[in-house]
Scaffold this motif. Structure first.
Motif, PDB file in Angstrom:
ATOM      1  N   ASP A  90      -4.719  55.639   4.726  1.00  0.00           N
ATOM      2  CA  ASP A  90      -4.410  56.665   6.081  1.00  0.00           C
ATOM      3  C   ASP A  90      -3.659  57.833   4.694  1.00  0.00           C
ATOM      4  O   ASP A  90      -3.106  58.650   5.348  1.00  0.00           O
ATOM      5  CB  ASP A  90      -3.213  55.836   6.524  1.00  0.00           C
ATOM      6  N   ASP A 229      -9.759  58.142   9.787  1.00  0.00           N
ATOM      7  CA  ASP A 229     -10.298  57.251   9.056  1.00  0.00           C
ATOM      8  C   ASP A 229     -10.897  56.612   9.970  1.00  0.00           C
ATOM      9  O   ASP A 229     -10.430  56.706  11.166  1.00  0.00           O
ATOM     10  CB  ASP A 229      -9.373  56.307   7.574  1.00  0.00           C
ATOM     11  N   THR A 231     -11.256  53.669  11.122  1.00  0.00           N
ATOM     12  CA  THR A 231     -10.697  51.885  11.419  1.00  0.00           C
ATOM     13  C   THR A 231     -11.729  51.217  12.644  1.00  0.00           C
ATOM     14  O   THR A 231     -11.795  51.731  13.209  1.00  0.00           O
ATOM     15  CB  THR A 231      -9.421  51.766  11.132  1.00  0.00           C
TER      16      THR A 231
HETATM   17 MG    MG Z   1      -5.491  55.499   9.540  1.00  0.00          MG
END
Ligand code: MG
Length: 348
Positions: A90, A229, A231
């Motif tokens: 993150d 990202d 996730t």
């Molecule tokens: Mg993230």
């Protein structure tokens, strides 16, 4: 920073005891012999109420995340690794260089000390791999039956260099969307353990730090507009969020999204869409078209993103409404949107 291989655990009990949670001698033993032994660094060694750290940039990136994955250990990773890589990733998504982490542990009474040591050791190894240090932490113990072994929280701090500006607000029509590798392995690896699903192959989570490719993109001065990202909710949810936040439309070519055969097979069996399955070491890179080919080369040169592909672009259409569409093999378009519920709960 790493636990010596011969590390023994002279904690007096085999399992975490509620008495560990009340301060005093047992808690001190747990902290000294399990946590401090594994995470050893000069800041932590100061044993102060707060970590005091030198600052190396005018801007800090900060983030926090909690980890409740079930089971605690899964093919390719465990909750400890996830808690380090997830928070480090993150920070990377803001174009930051990760520096320090905090770690908060909520332990259930009766947790085997061996399991805790395995998790803590895994965290120390993950920190070493990312070049970050856990500089402060906290431990609480809850009654047996009122936790799930371990819940973890990590917060992270990283440095953002002067000229770096990466975020949804910078996404422009015409930008190219790159994907760093195949999707869905983390979710399926966790689900396979939970459901006892035999995949016929040892499918491992993609759980990994994205530090090397992000650092290289920033070092090369490429005009990266946004990083995200993939996730919970997978590729589809990440793109849907970005399109809404940036007020643009995005179109991807579904045939270009790499999906491992075992992930595709398990998805069909479980009735899941690989584009919505969680990952823990994958990202999309939204980059100015002039730098797209170079960015792809930078990604492919790092092991964690060696399978990077160009999957689509930000639409130039007027009146964009934050829509994401996936073009299928026959040229048909299907919308990708934020799902109302969790496709897979307790995945990270
Ligand atoms: Mg993230």
């Amino acid at each position: 920073m790493t636990l010596s291989p011969s590390c023994s655990v002279p904690v007096r009990h085999d399992t975490v005891q509620l008495a560990h949670g009340g301060g005093g001698r047992l808690m001190r033993e747990l902290i000294e012999q399990v946590f401090a032994a594994a995470f050893d660094n000069p800041v932590l060694a100061s044993r102060h109420d707060s970590a005091v750290v030198p600052v190396e940039a005018a801007r800090l990136a900060m983030t926090t995340d909690s980890y409740v994955v079930d089971p605690l250990f899964f093919p390719g990773g465990d909750i400890g690794k996830l808690a380090v890589f997830g928070t480090v990733n993150d920070l990377c998504m803001a174009g930051a260089e990760p520096a320090y982490l905090t770690a908060g542990f909520v332990l259930e009474e009766g947790l085997p000390i061996d399991s805790l040591v395995r998790i803590v050791r895994s965290m120390a190894e993950a920190c070493a791999e990312c070049g970050v240090a856990i500089v402060t932490g906290d431990t609480k113990v809850v009654d047996h039956g009122r936790g799930h072994g371990v819940y973890l929280n990590t917060a992270g701090v990283g440095w953002v260099r002067d000229r770096v500006d990466v975020g949804p607000a910078r996404i422009q029509p015409g930008d190219v969307v790159l994907l760093s590798g195949d999707v869905g392995r983390h979710g399926i690896a966790v689900m396979s353990v939970r459901s006892g699903l035999a995949l016929g192959t040892e499918l491992e989570s993609d759980c990994a730090p994205l530090v090397p490719p992000v650092r290289a993109l920033i070092d090369d001065g490429l005009d990266v507009h946004c990083l995200r990202d993939l996730t919970r909710g997978g590729l589809a949810s990440a793109l849907a969020e970005l399109a809404l936040d940036a007020g643009v439309d995005v179109e991807i070519d579904e045939a270009r999204v790499p999906v491992h055969d075992a992930v595709r097979g398990a998805s069909e069996l479980l009735g899941l869409d690989p584009l919505y399955i969680a990952n823990e070491g994958r990202m999309v890179v939204v980059v100015a078209p002039k730098d797209a080919a170079r960015a792809l080369g930078v990604l492919r040169a790092r092991p964690v993103s060696s399978g990077a592909v160009r999957i689509g672009s930000v639409s130039k259409k007027q009146g964009a409404q934050g829509r994401v569409s996936a073009r299928g093999a026959l040229g048909n378009l299907r919308p990708l949107s934020l799902q109302s519920g969790e496709q897979l709960p307790r995945i990270c």
